[in-house]
Design a protein around this motif. Structure first.
Motif, PDB file in Angstrom:
ATOM      1  N   GLU A 195      19.348  -2.349  -3.218  1.00  0.00           N
ATOM      2  CA  GLU A 195      19.443  -2.361  -4.684  1.00  0.00           C
ATOM      3  C   GLU A 195      18.312  -3.142  -5.354  1.00  0.00           C
ATOM      4  O   GLU A 195      17.742  -2.698  -6.356  1.00  0.00           O
ATOM      5  N   LYS A 196      17.952  -4.281  -4.785  1.00  0.00           N
ATOM      6  CA  LYS A 196      16.875  -5.097  -5.357  1.00  0.00           C
ATOM      7  C   LYS A 196      15.544  -4.342  -5.306  1.00  0.00           C
ATOM      8  O   LYS A 196      14.789  -4.330  -6.277  1.00  0.00           O
ATOM      9  N   GLN A 197      15.287  -3.718  -4.168  1.00  0.00           N
ATOM     10  CA  GLN A 197      14.044  -2.963  -4.014  1.00  0.00           C
ATOM     11  C   GLN A 197      14.038  -1.741  -4.935  1.00  0.00           C
ATOM     12  O   GLN A 197      13.003  -1.390  -5.496  1.00  0.00           O
ATOM     13  N   ASP A 198      15.185  -1.109  -5.086  1.00  0.00           N
ATOM     14  CA  ASP A 198      15.281   0.054  -5.967  1.00  0.00           C
ATOM     15  C   ASP A 198      14.957  -0.336  -7.410  1.00  0.00           C
ATOM     16  O   ASP A 198      14.233   0.381  -8.103  1.00  0.00           O
ATOM     17  N   CYS A 199      15.451  -1.481  -7.856  1.00  0.00           N
ATOM     18  CA  CYS A 199      15.163  -1.961  -9.218  1.00  0.00           C
ATOM     19  C   CYS A 199      13.669  -2.266  -9.375  1.00  0.00           C
ATOM     20  O   CYS A 199      13.068  -1.924 -10.403  1.00  0.00           O
ATOM     21  N   ARG A 200      13.088  -2.881  -8.373  1.00  0.00           N
ATOM     22  CA  ARG A 200      11.658  -3.202  -8.412  1.00  0.00           C
ATOM     23  C   ARG A 200      10.832  -1.922  -8.537  1.00  0.00           C
ATOM     24  O   ARG A 200       9.895  -1.846  -9.327  1.00  0.00           O
ATOM     25  N   LEU A 201      11.170  -0.921  -7.740  1.00  0.00           N
ATOM     26  CA  LEU A 201      10.451   0.351  -7.781  1.00  0.00           C
ATOM     27  C   LEU A 201      10.686   1.080  -9.108  1.00  0.00           C
ATOM     28  O   LEU A 201       9.770   1.708  -9.641  1.00  0.00           O
ATOM     29  N   ALA A 202      11.894   0.988  -9.631  1.00  0.00           N
ATOM     30  CA  ALA A 202      12.200   1.639 -10.909  1.00  0.00           C
ATOM     31  C   ALA A 202      11.344   1.061 -12.029  1.00  0.00           C
ATOM     32  O   ALA A 202      10.850   1.801 -12.895  1.00  0.00           O
ATOM     33  N   VAL A 203      11.150  -0.244 -12.025  1.00  0.00           N
ATOM     34  CA  VAL A 203      10.306  -0.878 -13.044  1.00  0.00           C
ATOM     35  C   VAL A 203       8.859  -0.400 -12.902  1.00  0.00           C
ATOM     36  O   VAL A 203       8.214  -0.049 -13.896  1.00  0.00           O
ATOM     37  N   LEU A 204       8.350  -0.353 -11.675  1.00  0.00           N
ATOM     38  CA  LEU A 204       6.985   0.113 -11.448  1.00  0.00           C
ATOM     39  C   LEU A 204       6.831   1.575 -11.862  1.00  0.00           C
ATOM     40  O   LEU A 204       5.821   1.961 -12.466  1.00  0.00           O
ATOM     41  N   GLU A 205       7.844   2.399 -11.581  1.00  0.00           N
ATOM     42  CA  GLU A 205       7.800   3.810 -11.995  1.00  0.00           C
ATOM     43  C   GLU A 205       7.796   3.927 -13.515  1.00  0.00           C
ATOM     44  O   GLU A 205       7.105   4.775 -14.077  1.00  0.00           O
ATOM     45  N   THR A 206       8.557   3.087 -14.185  1.00  0.00           N
ATOM     46  CA  THR A 206       8.600   3.105 -15.643  1.00  0.00           C
ATOM     47  C   THR A 206       7.243   2.738 -16.234  1.00  0.00           C
ATOM     48  O   THR A 206       6.787   3.353 -17.198  1.00  0.00           O
ATOM     49  N   ILE A 207       6.589   1.754 -15.644  1.00  0.00           N
ATOM     50  CA  ILE A 207       5.252   1.364 -16.113  1.00  0.00           C
ATOM     51  C   ILE A 207       4.286   2.529 -15.941  1.00  0.00           C
ATOM     52  O   ILE A 207       3.506   2.853 -16.846  1.00  0.00           O
ATOM     53  N   ARG A 224       0.839  -1.198   0.000  1.00  0.00           N
ATOM     54  CA  ARG A 224       0.000   0.000   0.000  1.00  0.00           C
ATOM     55  C   ARG A 224       0.882   1.259   0.000  1.00  0.00           C
ATOM     56  O   ARG A 224       0.600   2.230  -0.703  1.00  0.00           O
ATOM     57  N   GLN A 225       1.954   1.234   0.783  1.00  0.00           N
ATOM     58  CA  GLN A 225       2.871   2.374   0.817  1.00  0.00           C
ATOM     59  C   GLN A 225       3.510   2.601  -0.551  1.00  0.00           C
ATOM     60  O   GLN A 225       3.666   3.734  -0.998  1.00  0.00           O
ATOM     61  N   VAL A 226       3.854   1.509  -1.225  1.00  0.00           N
ATOM     62  CA  VAL A 226       4.421   1.623  -2.573  1.00  0.00           C
ATOM     63  C   VAL A 226       3.396   2.235  -3.524  1.00  0.00           C
ATOM     64  O   VAL A 226       3.726   3.108  -4.335  1.00  0.00           O
ATOM     65  N   ALA A 227       2.150   1.800  -3.429  1.00  0.00           N
ATOM     66  CA  ALA A 227       1.100   2.351  -4.294  1.00  0.00           C
ATOM     67  C   ALA A 227       0.920   3.847  -4.029  1.00  0.00           C
ATOM     68  O   ALA A 227       0.763   4.637  -4.968  1.00  0.00           O
ATOM     69  N   MET A 228       0.956   4.240  -2.777  1.00  0.00           N
ATOM     70  CA  MET A 228       0.846   5.663  -2.433  1.00  0.00           C
ATOM     71  C   MET A 228       2.038   6.443  -2.988  1.00  0.00           C
ATOM     72  O   MET A 228       1.876   7.528  -3.552  1.00  0.00           O
ATOM     73  N   TYR A 229       3.218   5.880  -2.841  1.00  0.00           N
ATOM     74  CA  TYR A 229       4.447   6.509  -3.346  1.00  0.00           C
ATOM     75  C   TYR A 229       4.373   6.701  -4.863  1.00  0.00           C
ATOM     76  O   TYR A 229       4.669   7.782  -5.373  1.00  0.00           O
ATOM     77  N   LEU A 230       3.958   5.659  -5.579  1.00  0.00           N
ATOM     78  CA  LEU A 230       3.862   5.754  -7.035  1.00  0.00           C
ATOM     79  C   LEU A 230       2.800   6.761  -7.464  1.00  0.00           C
ATOM     80  O   LEU A 230       2.972   7.458  -8.469  1.00  0.00           O
ATOM     81  N   VAL A 282       9.123   4.321   1.652  1.00  0.00           N
ATOM     82  CA  VAL A 282       9.478   3.726   0.360  1.00  0.00           C
ATOM     83  C   VAL A 282      10.769   4.344  -0.168  1.00  0.00           C
ATOM     84  O   VAL A 282      11.638   3.623  -0.681  1.00  0.00           O
ATOM     85  N   GLU A 283      10.918   5.631  -0.036  1.00  0.00           N
ATOM     86  CA  GLU A 283      12.153   6.284  -0.489  1.00  0.00           C
ATOM     87  C   GLU A 283      13.359   5.733   0.271  1.00  0.00           C
ATOM     88  O   GLU A 283      14.407   5.469  -0.329  1.00  0.00           O
TER      89      GLU A 283
END
Length: 127
Positions: free
Chosen positions: A99-111, A56-62, A92-93
């Motif tokens: 690094e793994k979490q940063d890559c996961r978030l980067a992909v979601l941000e790209t989408i 949920r925090q990730v969804a709010m961040y995005l 989330v920030e």
């Protein structure tokens, strides 16, 4: 008269803006899929498991970073206070140090960015 009509620039046709609630629901669906959860749990007004709370925090961040929605608008969509959304964004920030979490978030941000750019600032509800 005809020259006047031809010399005018064509009007830009824009779709009406998508409500913040619909954007947040679309992002919640994207994040739920990524985390292997159901959308209802991510949008739930109860905290849930730590994994659900983080999703949920990730969804709010995005919603904030990817679509520039205000903390207030995101809070209303997730049935939370704006300070909770602010806290979620900080959590989330801070998790991006991994690094793994940063890559996961980067992909979601790209989408999210692909949806936003592909619709002239009016993101598709069906994220």
């Amino acid at each position: 008269m005809l020259l006047t009509l031809l010399s005018r620039q064509p009007a830009v046709i824009r779709r009406p803006p998508v409500p913040a609630k619909q954007i947040c629901q679309g992002i919640a669906a994207l994040v739920a899929d990524e985390f292997g959860l159901d959308v209802a749990s991510v949008m739930s007004s109860t905290r849930g498991s730590p994994r659900t709370a983080y999703a949920r925090q990730v969804a709010m961040y995005l919603s904030h970073v990817g679509f520039a929605l205000s903390f207030e608008a995101i809070g209303r969509a997730f049935d939370r206070d704006r300070t909770t959304v602010s806290h979620a964004c900080r959590v989330v920030e801070d998790s991006r140090d991994d690094e793994k979490q940063d890559c996961r978030l980067a992909v979601l941000e790209t989408i999210c960015a692909a949806f936003d750019e592909g619709h002239d600032g009016a993101p598709d509800v069906g994220l």
